[in-house]
Design an enzyme around this catalytic site. Structure first.
Site, PDB file in Angstrom:
ATOM      1  N   ASN A 361       0.833  -1.194   0.000  1.00 55.80           N
ATOM      2  CA  ASN A 361       0.000   0.000   0.000  1.00 55.80           C
ATOM      3  C   ASN A 361       0.875   1.255   0.000  1.00 55.80           C
ATOM      4  O   ASN A 361       1.730   1.415   0.884  1.00 55.80           O
ATOM      5  CB  ASN A 361      -0.876   0.006   1.258  1.00 55.80           C
ATOM      6  N   GLU A 362       0.673   2.095  -0.969  1.00 57.65           N
ATOM      7  CA  GLU A 362       1.360   3.398  -1.052  1.00 57.65           C
ATOM      8  C   GLU A 362       2.840   3.278  -0.690  1.00 57.65           C
ATOM      9  O   GLU A 362       3.372   4.073   0.090  1.00 57.65           O
ATOM     10  CB  GLU A 362       0.671   4.400  -0.122  1.00 57.65           C
ATOM     11  N   ASN A 417      -5.143   4.895  -4.543  1.00 57.88           N
ATOM     12  CA  ASN A 417      -5.674   5.606  -3.382  1.00 57.88           C
ATOM     13  C   ASN A 417      -5.719   7.074  -3.794  1.00 57.88           C
ATOM     14  O   ASN A 417      -4.690   7.742  -3.817  1.00 57.88           O
ATOM     15  CB  ASN A 417      -4.748   5.453  -2.177  1.00 57.88           C
ATOM     16  N   TYR A 423      -7.730  15.799  -0.062  1.00 53.44           N
ATOM     17  CA  TYR A 423      -6.404  16.366   0.197  1.00 53.44           C
ATOM     18  C   TYR A 423      -6.016  17.382  -0.882  1.00 53.44           C
ATOM     19  O   TYR A 423      -5.188  18.259  -0.658  1.00 53.44           O
ATOM     20  CB  TYR A 423      -5.329  15.270   0.252  1.00 53.44           C
ATOM     21  N   TRP A 497     -12.763   4.626   1.513  1.00 50.53           N
ATOM     22  CA  TRP A 497     -11.930   4.694   2.714  1.00 50.53           C
ATOM     23  C   TRP A 497     -12.641   5.590   3.693  1.00 50.53           C
ATOM     24  O   TRP A 497     -12.697   6.784   3.465  1.00 50.53           O
ATOM     25  CB  TRP A 497     -10.529   5.229   2.386  1.00 50.53           C
ATOM     26  N   LYS A 518     -12.663   9.353   8.320  1.00 51.90           N
ATOM     27  CA  LYS A 518     -13.228   9.128   6.989  1.00 51.90           C
ATOM     28  C   LYS A 518     -14.304   8.041   6.982  1.00 51.90           C
ATOM     29  O   LYS A 518     -14.817   7.680   5.925  1.00 51.90           O
ATOM     30  CB  LYS A 518     -12.115   8.783   5.996  1.00 51.90           C
TER      31      LYS A 518
HETATM   32  C1  GCB Z   1      -4.120   6.317   2.456  1.00 51.22           C
HETATM   33  C2  GCB Z   1      -3.643   5.209   3.289  1.00 51.22           C
HETATM   34  C3  GCB Z   1      -4.526   4.988   4.485  1.00 51.22           C
HETATM   35  C4  GCB Z   1      -4.843   6.325   5.137  1.00 51.22           C
HETATM   36  C5  GCB Z   1      -5.579   7.190   4.119  1.00 51.22           C
HETATM   37  C6  GCB Z   1      -5.941   8.568   4.661  1.00 51.22           C
HETATM   38  O1  GCB Z   1      -3.907   6.376   1.279  1.00 51.22           O
HETATM   39  O2  GCB Z   1      -3.493   4.018   2.580  1.00 51.22           O
HETATM   40  O3  GCB Z   1      -3.887   4.118   5.375  1.00 51.22           O
HETATM   41  O4  GCB Z   1      -5.571   6.187   6.293  1.00 51.22           O
HETATM   42  O5  GCB Z   1      -4.777   7.363   3.008  1.00 51.22           O
HETATM   43  O6  GCB Z   1      -6.984   8.692   5.270  1.00 51.22           O
HETATM   44  O7  GCB Z   1      -5.158   9.499   4.486  1.00 51.22           O
END
Ligand code: GCB
Length: 638
Positions: A361-362, A417, A423, A497, A518
């Site tokens: 992930n990322e 993601n 953001y 998310w 979120k």
């Molecule tokens: C992401 C991550 C996740 C974070 C999310 C966020 O991309 O994979 O773990 O919680 O962003 O809320 O910023």
């Protein structure tokens, strides 16, 4: 025959400062300090001790194993002063054979360590790495000839079913002269096929397919181990018969039929409890996810409890399962990515719900040695394919790494993601980004592994803005995203998310410190935010109607907008019993309502109704601004 005893009660716990307490498993020492912000939750080595009498067993004919279903992050198991095993990785099952170290009265000591290090994942991520023995501990008493218990925490069975009805069952066991008998049972426990052998192919006539949430039909594979004609060990494993396929232009297919995957991500923590969840917590989470009509769950960012994968099998969720190889590639962590991937696949191969293995992930967020990271990814990708020829691999890519980054082109599927509109300003960028990637790489199956936006049920805004953390902006964001996704059936899977707010002790980005807001539902699972009902309107058929902004009861505008979410075609809104309007719309109905000091609102759709009470109070409402990049090196910022 095999017996299982839970060893969960009455442990003596000693924390890093030598303080002692009696605790029961599941337990974490970070239940509270891991959720209150400041990135100062206790990370270090703590000890659990338990005295127990040897279970009654026949030392000539049987073996005794200890099983840990999850101890975060590293654990050293010592029985009566003998070190028996060390396990690195906080999310998988591991076992050790304790037979030779057993005495009449025993002292079991488990040193559990969630210290910062550069070998065991995760080390850097937006969630709390709760330390503790937070899943069951069990004693297994088995015949010395038994289905394998020593290979990466699996149960010794690998079942591969195909939709024409052939079912291959491979099994591994100890005991040289033992014989394996396999019986397949349908959901009514009627025998449908049987045979003998360690690698056998059976046929189920007219197989009843496992078809996601529509028809999650499960068979059982009963594996018996016989010595001299007597059954000495057994394993019962549920499985499903299904096929999956992903088409870069048409999306996901289940059993040959288009089956767009639309759902949510989930973390395994709750308010005040941390990761030490009971079955009831898991069941509540599943019930809420089912209520919105999701058909897929990304179980982020690590292996979840077996019980939750079982629930996914039972309710037909399509699951993305992954290891916590996240945010930063550590050169000394390679071995740990491999062992966590092996455990994930060995322990979960038989779940029909799981349709994809997630590698990372990322990972580009703060990786320095890119070459090593890419090699590590290729190795994991090959490993996953070698261990499982039936499932594709995927990874969740960080938007900033860009569509041409090599990391986005390793796995079979790619998901992004993307937080465009949260953001980064500009909801419309979602359209540009996805369409651009799809245009450049039309043959590459593409999805959203994460998209979302913070929303707090106690923050409201008449004119919601990005970054205000209001429930209204969150709903506005999701209204855009859900439509954007509907227009792109080629997206193989999309995951909100997150389904639930969760703890990230290092987080300090507006809202409550230590929390990620979120979720569509709050951390305590008590409040369903308006966005929850938006998805329910899009993804379910049973009629309902929901008035948004009920918690935004005190309004500053004399004429206010009332949004209503419903899966019905038409909604009528009343204010103090007087009809305001009847509207036809697609899921989102917007009415303009003149407010008195107190106004009773009622929305009616067919036989469903919902009510709200609004007040006109001309004082400004509170809202937070997103504090961007408030990092001090410790805070989690993007
Ligand atoms: C992401 C991550 C996740 C974070 C999310 C966020 O991309 O994979 O773990 O919680 O962003 O809320 O910023």
């Amino acid at each position: 025959m095999r017996t299982v005893q839970l060893l969960n009660s009455d442990w003596s716990f000693t924390d890093m400062d030598g303080n002692k307490a009696q605790v029961n498993i599941p337990h974490t020492w970070n239940a509270l300090d891991g959720q209150d912000g400041g990135n100062d939750y206790r990370r270090g080595k703590c000890t659990y001790e338990k005295r127990f009498a040897a279970p009654s067993f026949d030392p000539e004919a049987q073996r005794v194993y200890l099983e840990f279903d999850g101890a975060n992050a590293s654990a050293e198991v010592v029985l009566n002063g003998k070190r028996l095993t060390t396990h690195h990785g906080g999310y998988a099952t591991f076992r050790c054979d304790i037979t030779d170290a057993l005495q009449g009265e025993n002292l079991l000591r488990v040193e559990v360590d969630n210290s910062v290090n550069d070998r065991v994942y995760p080390q850097k991520a937006d969630f709390t790495f709760y330390g503790g023995i937070y899943r069951d501990v069990k004693l297994l008493i088995v015949h010395k000839a038994h289905f394998d218990l020593d290979y990466y925490g699996g149960n010794g069975l690998k079942i591969t079913a195909q939709t024409h009805g052939s079912v291959q069952v491979r099994s591994w066991h100890t005991g040289e002269n033992a014989q394996v008998k396999i019986t397949l049972l349908d959901a009514e426990e009627k025998e449908v096929a049987t045979g003998y052998g360690e690698d056998i192919m059976l046929t189920v006539q007219n197989p009843h397919l496992w078809h996601g949430t529509v028809d999650p039909y499960l068979y059982t594979c009963k594996a018996e181990l016989l010595v001299d004609g007597d059954v000495v060990d057994y394993v019962n494993q549920k499985f499903g018969i299904r096929s999956i396929r992903v088409d870069s232009k048409k999306g996901f297919f289940l059993n040959g039929k288009a089956y767009p995957l639309r759902g949510v991500c989930r973390h395994q923590d709750w308010k005040g409890i941390g990761n030490a969840l009971s079955k009831t917590h898991h069941e509540t989470d599943m019930a809420l996810i089912r209520e919105i009509g999701a058909n897929t769950i990304r179980l982020a960012h690590y292996q979840h409890d077996q019980y939750f994968y079982d629930l996914c099998d039972r309710y037909g969720m399509i699951v993305w399962a992954e290891i916590p190889y996240i945010s930063e590639h550590m050169e000394s962590g390679w071995e740990n990515t491999v062992s966590q991937m092996k455990e994930l696949i060995v322990q979960n191969y038989n779940h029909p719900s799981i349709c994809v293995w997630g590698l990372s992930n990322e990972i580009t967020i703060s990786t320095k040695n890119k070459k090593d990271m890419l090699r590590n990814h290729h190795a994991l990708n090959d490993l996953a394919h070698k261990m499982d020829a039936t499932r594709p691999t995927a990874l969740a890519c960080y938007a900033v790494c860009g569509p041409f980054n090599k990391v986005a082109h390793i796995t079979d599927l790619v998901s992004w993601n993307l937080y465009l509109g949260w953001y980064v300003p500009g909801l419309f960028l979602n359209d540009l980004w996805v369409d651009f990637f799809h245009f450049c790489f039309p043959n590459r199956p593409l999805g959203y592994a994460e998209y979302g936006c913070e929303g707090m049920p106690n923050l409201h805004a008449a004119r919601p803005r990005r970054g205000d953390h209001s429930e209204e902006y969150q709903a506005k964001y999701h209204e855009y995203l859900v439509k954007f996704i509907e227009k792109r059936p080629f997206m193989w899977a999309t995951h909100v998310w997150n389904m639930f707010d969760f703890a990230a002790d290092a987080r300090n980005q507006g809202g409550e410190p230590g929390m990620n807001h979120k979720g569509l539902v709050t951390f305590d699972r008590q409040t369903k935010k308006d966005s929850f009902y938006l998805y329910k309107a899009y993804w379910t058929d049973t009629p309902f109607v929901h008035i948004c902004g009920k918690r935004y009861a005190d309004r500053t505008e004399k004429i206010t907008a009332v949004r209503v979410y419903s899966n019905c075609d038409s909604v009528t809104l009343y204010a103090d019993g007087k009809e305001i309007a009847t509207k036809q719309a697609d899921k989102v109905f917007v009415f303009t309502v003149p407010l008195g000091e107190t106004t009773q609102i009622k929305a009616v759709a067919g036989a469903c109704a919902d009510t709200a009470t609004l007040h006109y109070t001309p004082t400004p409402n509170r809202s937070y601004r997103l504090e961007k990049g408030k990092g001090n090196g410790q805070n989690w910022t993007k």
